[in-house]
Write a protein that holds these residues in place. Structure first.
Motif, PDB file in Angstrom:
ATOM      1  N   LYS A 240       0.765  -1.304   0.108  1.00 34.49           N
ATOM      2  CA  LYS A 240       0.010  -0.117  -0.107  1.00 34.49           C
ATOM      3  C   LYS A 240       0.952   1.223   0.049  1.00 34.49           C
ATOM      4  O   LYS A 240       0.437   2.163  -0.619  1.00 34.49           O
ATOM      5  CB  LYS A 240      -0.879   0.079   1.406  1.00 34.49           C
ATOM      6  CG  LYS A 240      -2.192  -0.828   1.149  1.00 34.49           C
ATOM      7  CD  LYS A 240      -2.999  -0.768   2.365  1.00 34.49           C
ATOM      8  CE  LYS A 240      -4.166  -1.988   2.096  1.00 34.49           C
ATOM      9  NZ  LYS A 240      -4.634  -1.917   3.354  1.00 34.49           N
ATOM     10  N   GLY A 241       2.096   1.302   0.603  1.00 33.27           N
ATOM     11  CA  GLY A 241       2.947   2.433   0.874  1.00 33.27           C
ATOM     12  C   GLY A 241       3.557   2.883  -0.712  1.00 33.27           C
ATOM     13  O   GLY A 241       3.614   3.904  -0.894  1.00 33.27           O
ATOM     14  N   PHE A 242       3.341   2.069  -1.727  1.00 32.13           N
ATOM     15  CA  PHE A 242       4.080   2.589  -2.762  1.00 32.13           C
ATOM     16  C   PHE A 242       3.258   2.276  -4.013  1.00 32.13           C
ATOM     17  O   PHE A 242       3.485   2.633  -5.142  1.00 32.13           O
ATOM     18  CB  PHE A 242       5.327   1.611  -3.181  1.00 32.13           C
ATOM     19  CG  PHE A 242       6.493   2.148  -2.291  1.00 32.13           C
ATOM     20  CD1 PHE A 242       6.758   3.394  -2.231  1.00 32.13           C
ATOM     21  CD2 PHE A 242       7.176   1.040  -1.692  1.00 32.13           C
ATOM     22  CE1 PHE A 242       8.119   3.660  -1.509  1.00 32.13           C
ATOM     23  CE2 PHE A 242       8.362   1.494  -0.989  1.00 32.13           C
ATOM     24  CZ  PHE A 242       8.994   2.515  -0.851  1.00 32.13           C
ATOM     25  N   GLU A 243       2.065   1.308  -3.912  1.00 34.48           N
ATOM     26  CA  GLU A 243       1.220   1.037  -4.831  1.00 34.48           C
ATOM     27  C   GLU A 243       0.809   2.316  -5.950  1.00 34.48           C
ATOM     28  O   GLU A 243       1.036   2.131  -7.203  1.00 34.48           O
ATOM     29  CB  GLU A 243      -0.104   0.376  -4.401  1.00 34.48           C
ATOM     30  CG  GLU A 243      -0.949  -0.258  -5.642  1.00 34.48           C
ATOM     31  CD  GLU A 243      -2.220  -0.710  -5.080  1.00 34.48           C
ATOM     32  OE1 GLU A 243      -2.296  -0.912  -3.894  1.00 34.48           O
ATOM     33  OE2 GLU A 243      -3.175  -0.627  -5.839  1.00 34.48           O
ATOM     34  N   LYS A 487       3.599   5.118  21.390  1.00 33.29           N
ATOM     35  CA  LYS A 487       2.517   4.836  20.163  1.00 33.29           C
ATOM     36  C   LYS A 487       1.193   5.936  20.000  1.00 33.29           C
ATOM     37  O   LYS A 487       0.217   5.497  20.011  1.00 33.29           O
ATOM     38  CB  LYS A 487       1.927   3.473  20.259  1.00 33.29           C
ATOM     39  CG  LYS A 487       2.916   2.296  20.324  1.00 33.29           C
ATOM     40  CD  LYS A 487       2.305   1.030  20.225  1.00 33.29           C
ATOM     41  CE  LYS A 487       3.445  -0.143  20.024  1.00 33.29           C
ATOM     42  NZ  LYS A 487       2.619  -1.213  20.191  1.00 33.29           N
ATOM     43  N   THR A 488       1.680   7.274  20.347  1.00 30.41           N
ATOM     44  CA  THR A 488       0.528   8.220  20.168  1.00 30.41           C
ATOM     45  C   THR A 488       0.065   8.335  18.823  1.00 30.41           C
ATOM     46  O   THR A 488      -1.079   8.684  18.408  1.00 30.41           O
ATOM     47  CB  THR A 488       1.096   9.371  20.786  1.00 30.41           C
ATOM     48  OG1 THR A 488       2.319   9.684  20.387  1.00 30.41           O
ATOM     49  CG2 THR A 488       1.078   9.387  22.300  1.00 30.41           C
ATOM     50  N   ALA A 489       1.188   8.122  17.813  1.00 34.65           N
ATOM     51  CA  ALA A 489       0.699   8.299  16.577  1.00 34.65           C
ATOM     52  C   ALA A 489       1.229   7.076  15.597  1.00 34.65           C
ATOM     53  O   ALA A 489       1.850   6.245  16.152  1.00 34.65           O
ATOM     54  CB  ALA A 489       1.797   9.409  15.863  1.00 34.65           C
ATOM     55  N   THR A 490       0.559   6.749  14.581  1.00 29.63           N
ATOM     56  CA  THR A 490       0.837   5.506  13.902  1.00 29.63           C
ATOM     57  C   THR A 490       1.281   5.891  12.332  1.00 29.63           C
ATOM     58  O   THR A 490       1.046   5.034  11.579  1.00 29.63           O
ATOM     59  CB  THR A 490      -0.328   4.487  13.723  1.00 29.63           C
ATOM     60  OG1 THR A 490      -1.390   5.528  13.555  1.00 29.63           O
ATOM     61  CG2 THR A 490      -0.644   4.314  15.290  1.00 29.63           C
ATOM     62  N   LYS A 491       1.694   7.174  12.268  1.00 30.06           N
ATOM     63  CA  LYS A 491       2.039   7.318  10.563  1.00 30.06           C
ATOM     64  C   LYS A 491       3.113   6.424  10.253  1.00 30.06           C
ATOM     65  O   LYS A 491       4.157   6.173  11.044  1.00 30.06           O
ATOM     66  CB  LYS A 491       2.603   8.728  10.615  1.00 30.06           C
ATOM     67  CG  LYS A 491       2.558   9.183   9.089  1.00 30.06           C
ATOM     68  CD  LYS A 491       3.050  10.699   9.174  1.00 30.06           C
ATOM     69  CE  LYS A 491       3.668  10.840   7.875  1.00 30.06           C
ATOM     70  NZ  LYS A 491       4.794  11.681   7.849  1.00 30.06           N
ATOM     71  N   ILE A 492       3.270   5.667   9.046  1.00 29.28           N
ATOM     72  CA  ILE A 492       3.894   5.078   8.507  1.00 29.28           C
ATOM     73  C   ILE A 492       4.501   5.608   7.351  1.00 29.28           C
ATOM     74  O   ILE A 492       3.880   6.191   6.341  1.00 29.28           O
ATOM     75  CB  ILE A 492       3.605   3.470   8.265  1.00 29.28           C
ATOM     76  CG1 ILE A 492       3.132   2.950   9.481  1.00 29.28           C
ATOM     77  CG2 ILE A 492       4.513   2.640   7.524  1.00 29.28           C
ATOM     78  CD1 ILE A 492       2.744   1.621   9.344  1.00 29.28           C
ATOM     79  N   THR A 493       6.066   5.827   7.347  1.00 37.46           N
ATOM     80  CA  THR A 493       6.437   6.487   6.167  1.00 37.46           C
ATOM     81  C   THR A 493       7.343   5.668   5.396  1.00 37.46           C
ATOM     82  O   THR A 493       8.021   4.619   5.975  1.00 37.46           O
ATOM     83  CB  THR A 493       7.426   7.781   6.532  1.00 37.46           C
ATOM     84  OG1 THR A 493       8.164   7.428   7.693  1.00 37.46           O
ATOM     85  CG2 THR A 493       6.358   8.649   7.346  1.00 37.46           C
ATOM     86  N   PHE A 494       7.639   5.978   4.193  1.00 33.47           N
ATOM     87  CA  PHE A 494       8.511   5.213   3.207  1.00 33.47           C
ATOM     88  C   PHE A 494       9.380   6.088   2.820  1.00 33.47           C
ATOM     89  O   PHE A 494       9.273   7.260   2.829  1.00 33.47           O
ATOM     90  CB  PHE A 494       7.735   4.649   2.016  1.00 33.47           C
ATOM     91  CG  PHE A 494       6.827   3.568   2.636  1.00 33.47           C
ATOM     92  CD1 PHE A 494       7.091   2.197   2.496  1.00 33.47           C
ATOM     93  CD2 PHE A 494       5.477   4.213   3.026  1.00 33.47           C
ATOM     94  CE1 PHE A 494       6.076   1.398   3.105  1.00 33.47           C
ATOM     95  CE2 PHE A 494       4.443   3.150   3.583  1.00 33.47           C
ATOM     96  CZ  PHE A 494       4.724   1.876   3.473  1.00 33.47           C
TER      97      PHE A 494
END
Ligand code: ATP
Length: 496
Positions: A240-243, A487-494
């Motif tokens: 999902k991060g790159f699709e 774990k206050t935020a859950t942003k996932i970065t690439f």
């Protein structure tokens, strides 16, 4: 289960005809832009002369499976067993291969298909030479092309991390000899101007998706003439991060006009249907067994799993590092994986304070720090590298003897890639993984990976259960979580 080849023994399929009887299949297909999408390829006479029984043994011994939807007789493409079997090429393209004894199984099997212009999905264990698997046919295709100096890129290789993009670039540059194979590498975190200049004469672009898309959107690069597209670490590139980035990038190069190549060590079901939409009747080559099974670790890596209490992890890490680093004239290289960036920073400080020669690599460092620290580890100035999953895939660092997982990754695929930083190119390696109750959702998947590689499964791990959850994580194979340990935020970065 015994070793098995999908290409059943000789008596169950037609015998391979000699070259004079049947040249290996390849079609010439003129594109709208005048380039040929495929090149003609036929087996070298030395390869044709090899008895079919020898070819069958090779396929069986290496547990090679070839699925070609367009032809049940995959034997039309004989594996290239020796560098002497490579098709002729104008310049000294093959000189660099002299340092290797023979092609690796993934190279042997995919090269003929790629030389013939087929779309290919190549699945083989970590450290098995996949980069040259897709890289050599790319260079050959450009060298063989009729057009002289390209005014626009002809080949694009997309990789999930900047460090991996650089590594692929470095490998190709060693082979590239002329302006037809001019390579450039573009990635985020650094200025764009120099990259724009380099793009003007590039035939091959190795890139991370975000920056490539950026330069495409602002008109700095036109990918309309690309006829060789590689997604390295393909399952990661399709998650999902790159699709969406990938979809946007490939728009100007329709699937009918390009050869599409995907290589990886792990091929989860979740990405397979999506992959098919990017390809034209791809041939799937799997080395080592059925791709529908659980992700497979390189079997030369000894895997040790220790079930621990979370509070014991740091003490255990210091113990392991003391054993591997102290009292040795040249301490071995150890790669330590954490899940979170903040965790990696904390562990790095701890290890440094204990007097170890340590460096770190994670997404909070700027790009020059990332490159510098990786280089220090490669050269052995730092013998311990503390990393997040940004270093899990593809990196080929010489002589990493031990991988330690301080915190288990988000998926078992990532586990397979992490430990694959050791045991490369035929070497042996050791991976020690600390597993806590928090990770128990992944115990079933891990147990299957251990069993498939004939490794010991600790009783304590079995207690967590053997069920494999269908969906492991929202973002399959996230690099690292851009979050605090609370774990206050859950942003996932690439990488971009
Ligand atoms: N034919 C060969 N014989 C021996 N070594 C080889 C051969 N081809 C490549 N290598 C070496 O094997 C090492 C691993 O290759 P590479 O990095 O391409 O592996 P990979 O399969 O892409 O791994 P990963 O899945 O981790 O990305 C490299 O150091 C490379 O130079």
């Amino acid at each position: 289960m015994g070793k098995r080849s999908h290409l059943e023994p000789t008596e169950q399929r037609p015998k391979k005809k000699s070259k004079s009887e049947k040249p290996a299949k390849a079609s010439k297909d003129k594109q709208e832009n005048g380039d040929e999408k495929t090149t003609s390829y036929s087996d070298a006479s030395a390869l044709s002369a090899i008895p079919q029984s020898e070819i069958d043994s090779f396929l069986t011994e290496n547990v090679i499976k070839i699925s070609d939807p367009s032809s049940p007789d995959a034997s039309q493409f004989r594996p290239i067993l020796s560098f002497d079997h490579l098709p002729k090429c104008d310049v000294g393209l093959y000189n660099q291969l002299k340092s290797f004894p023979a092609p690796t199984p993934i190279q042997s099997t995919t090269w003929p298909l790629l030389f013939a212009g087929r779309d290919v999905i190549g699945i083989a264990e970590t450290g098995s030479g996949k980069t040259l698997g897709f890289g050599l046919p790319c260079l050959k295709k450009l060298i063989d092309s009729k057009s002289s100096k390209p005014s626009q890129p002809k080949a694009v290789i997309i990789s999930p991390t900047r460090e991996l993009a650089m590594q692929i670039y470095d490998q190709l540059v060693k082979f590239g000899h002329n302006e037809k194979t001019q390579v450039t590498c573009i990635y985020g975190g650094v200025g764009k101007d120099e990259q724009r200049r380099a793009l003007q004469k590039a035939a091959i672009v190795v890139a991370t998706p975000g920056r490539l898309k950026d330069l495409q959107s602002d008109g700095s690069i036109d990918l309309g003439k690309v006829n060789y597209l590689v997604l390295d670490e393909a399952d990661r590139m399709l998650d999902k991060g790159f699709e969406q980035d990938i979809k946007d990038i490939v728009k100007p190069m329709p699937v009918s006009r390009r050869q599409t190549v995907m290589f990886t060590a792990t091929w989860p079901r979740s990405v397979r249907d999506l992959a098919a939409t990017f390809m034209k009747t791809p041939v799937t080559v799997t080395i080592g067994g059925d791709p529908s099974a659980d992700p497979r670790a390189n079997t030369r890596i000894k895997q040790v799993v220790e079930v621990v209490d979370g509070r014991e992890k740091e003490g255990r890490l210091v113990q392991l590092l003391t054993k591997s680093q102290r009292g040795h004239q040249s301490p071995e290289k150890v790669l330590v994986f954490c899940l979170y960036k903040k965790e990696a920073m904390r562990i790095e400080n701890l290890i440094r304070n204990k007097g170890f020669a340590v460096a770190g690599i994670h997404g909070d460092l700027n790009q020059s720090e990332r490159f510098r620290n990786l280089d220090a580890f490669k050269k052995g100035n730092a013998t311990v590298l503390i990393a997040t999953d940004v270093a899990a895939r593809g990196l080929d660092i010489p002589n990493v003897k031990l991988v330690i997982n301080v915190t288990f990754p988000l998926t078992v695929e990532d586990y397979v890639h992490r430990i694959g930083r050791t045991g490369r190119a035929g070497a042996e390696g050791l991976a020690i993984t600390m597993f806590t109750e928090t990770d128990k959702g992944l115990s079933g998947g891990l147990i299957n990976v251990l069993k498939a590689a004939k490794q010991d499964v600790p009783e304590d791990l079995l207690k967590f259960g053997t069920t494999v959850k269908k969906k492991q994580h929202d973002v399959y194979g996230a690099f690292y979580k851009d979050v605090d340990m609370d774990k206050t935020a859950t942003k996932i970065t690439f990488d971009d």
